[in-house]
Design a protein around this motif. Structure first.
Motif, PDB file in Angstrom:
ATOM      1  N   ARG A   1       5.082  -5.939  12.825  1.00 49.95           N
ATOM      2  CA  ARG A   1       6.335  -6.138  12.105  1.00 49.95           C
ATOM      3  C   ARG A   1       6.451  -5.205  10.902  1.00 49.95           C
ATOM      4  O   ARG A   1       5.463  -4.928  10.225  1.00 49.95           O
ATOM      5  CB  ARG A   1       6.455  -7.585  11.641  1.00 49.95           C
ATOM      6  N   LEU A   2       7.663  -4.742  10.663  1.00 54.89           N
ATOM      7  CA  LEU A   2       7.938  -3.897   9.506  1.00 54.89           C
ATOM      8  C   LEU A   2       8.021  -4.766   8.255  1.00 54.89           C
ATOM      9  O   LEU A   2       8.764  -5.760   8.228  1.00 54.89           O
ATOM     10  CB  LEU A   2       9.244  -3.140   9.706  1.00 54.89           C
ATOM     11  N   ARG A   3       7.265  -4.406   7.233  1.00 58.78           N
ATOM     12  CA  ARG A   3       7.292  -5.134   5.966  1.00 58.78           C
ATOM     13  C   ARG A   3       8.188  -4.361   5.001  1.00 58.78           C
ATOM     14  O   ARG A   3       7.790  -3.321   4.468  1.00 58.78           O
ATOM     15  CB  ARG A   3       5.873  -5.274   5.417  1.00 58.78           C
TER      16      ARG A   3
ATOM     17  N   ARG B   1       3.449  -1.672   8.251  1.00 61.75           N
ATOM     18  CA  ARG B   1       3.545  -2.520   9.436  1.00 61.75           C
ATOM     19  C   ARG B   1       2.330  -3.429   9.520  1.00 61.75           C
ATOM     20  O   ARG B   1       1.207  -2.986   9.306  1.00 61.75           O
ATOM     21  CB  ARG B   1       3.642  -1.676  10.719  1.00 61.75           C
ATOM     22  N   HIS B   2       2.563  -4.669   9.807  1.00 59.57           N
ATOM     23  CA  HIS B   2       1.479  -5.636   9.951  1.00 59.57           C
ATOM     24  C   HIS B   2       1.821  -6.581  11.089  1.00 59.57           C
ATOM     25  O   HIS B   2       2.926  -7.133  11.137  1.00 59.57           O
ATOM     26  CB  HIS B   2       1.282  -6.429   8.656  1.00 59.57           C
TER      27      HIS B   2
END
Length: 339
Positions: A65-67, A61-62
């Motif tokens: 947001r889920l990567r 997560r960054h």
């Protein structure tokens, strides 16, 4: 024997794991030692030959947001690690960390060691341990290996960091642009992000003048940008702005990324930092460090978090670094600069 150390937290904490790595390598020369890090702290071990392999998990997560790509890469890497069939998984935290314990257990080693408050809460741990009191963090980490049949020595190896050539090249260029030479300046940094742990504006200005008068050295002044009341990323602007406004001719300001800051620390005669990750890197540098602690009855104590290394000194203030006398500060600095 195959050993995995799970260490996925702060940069300074990773640096304080390096004494454990060196000691394990000495005590178990036939063992294969791996480290599970993340893409935030793995670079601390760049160039360190003690671990045979460093696994760097990407942040899934960054910015909230889920990567998806990172999640798939993480799943693949964890599957590969389970296939390593580790004999020992050491959860490298100086106290209970539920997330780290869960990660360590998920790797399905034959034995898993971790500090925890209650063994009942972690029935899958083969070696639950109570976190020792009044012990430096580096020794707490090393003590996790005692179930392997090792005894923590009276003196552990010093923390180890290898300055990459790209960082050294930056330092040479920056110093040249600013009319400085390696060993020709002292680094004075903020970065504790709490006023009680930081020197005041007056102390910064006065110490820079005195360093120039006594030793003919400039002061490279470092700080973390941002206001102190920012709830997410508190910074040092409240102290730094009046320092910069004073236009002290003996102060050269630097504000940049951590790897560049470390490069300048590495080329300094010595450094001054409050309790922070940079303090620990400075302690591992050739010039050493003078660290500051304050109000340690409610804040981290140097008995657990003090700088360690052959040129590591610290001062402890009752309520705030502002209370430290210039005499005490320059007594410690003289030992570092003249020693």
């Amino acid at each position: 024997m195959k050993i995995l150390i799970v260490k996925r937290d702060k940069l300074g904490d990773m640096l304080l794991t390096t004494p454990m790595l060196a000691w394990l390598r000495q005590g178990l020369p036939q063992a294969e030692i791996h480290v599970l890090a993340n893409d935030y702290n793995a670079w601390v071990l760049e160039g360190n030959t003690q671990p045979h392999r460093v696994w760097a998990l990407p942040r899934v997560r960054h910015a909230g947001r889920l990567r998806i790509g990172a999640a798939l890469q993480t799943a693949k890497m964890l599957w590969q690690m389970r296939r390593e069939k580790y004999d020992w998984v050491l959860v490298g935290n100086g106290e209970e960390s539920p997330r780290a314990i869960e990660r360590g257990l998920s790797l399905r080693g034959r034995s898993t060691v971790a500090y925890c408050k209650s063994a009942v809460d972690w029935p899958r741990l083969t070696h639950p341990m109570s976190a020792p009191r009044d012990m430096h963090e580096s020794r707490r980490l090393a003590a996790l290996a005692t179930p392997l049949g090792l005894s923590v020595p009276e003196t552990l190896p010093a923390p180890l960091y290898h300055l990459p050539e790209r960082s050294a090249a930056f330092a040479r260029q920056w110093l040249g642009r600013n009319g400085l030479a390696a060993g020709g300046y002292v680094v004075l940094g903020l970065g504790a992000r709490r006023a009680k742990k930081q020197p005041t504006t007056q102390q910064v200005l006065g110490w820079a003048d005195e360093v120039q008068r006594r030793w003919g050295l400039k002061t490279v002044f470092m700080w973390t940008p941002g206001k102190s009341d920012n709830p997410l990323y508190p910074g040092d602007d409240d102290v730094a702005e009046p320092v910069l406004a004073a236009n002290n001719p003996h102060i050269v300001p630097f504000r940049g990324p951590l790897d560049e800051a470390i490069a300048l620390v590495w080329h300094a005669r010595t450094s001054i930092f409050p309790d922070s990750g940079l303090m620990h890197f400075a302690a591992a540098s050739p010039g050493g460090v003078l660290g500051f602690f304050a109000e340690t009855d409610v804040s981290p104590s140097p008995s657990q978090w003090g700088p360690i290394g052959p040129r590591a000194h610290y001062l402890e203030a009752g309520q705030a670094v502002a209370q430290l006398s210039d005499e005490a500060v320059f007594g410690k600095l003289a030992a570092l600069i003249d020693g």
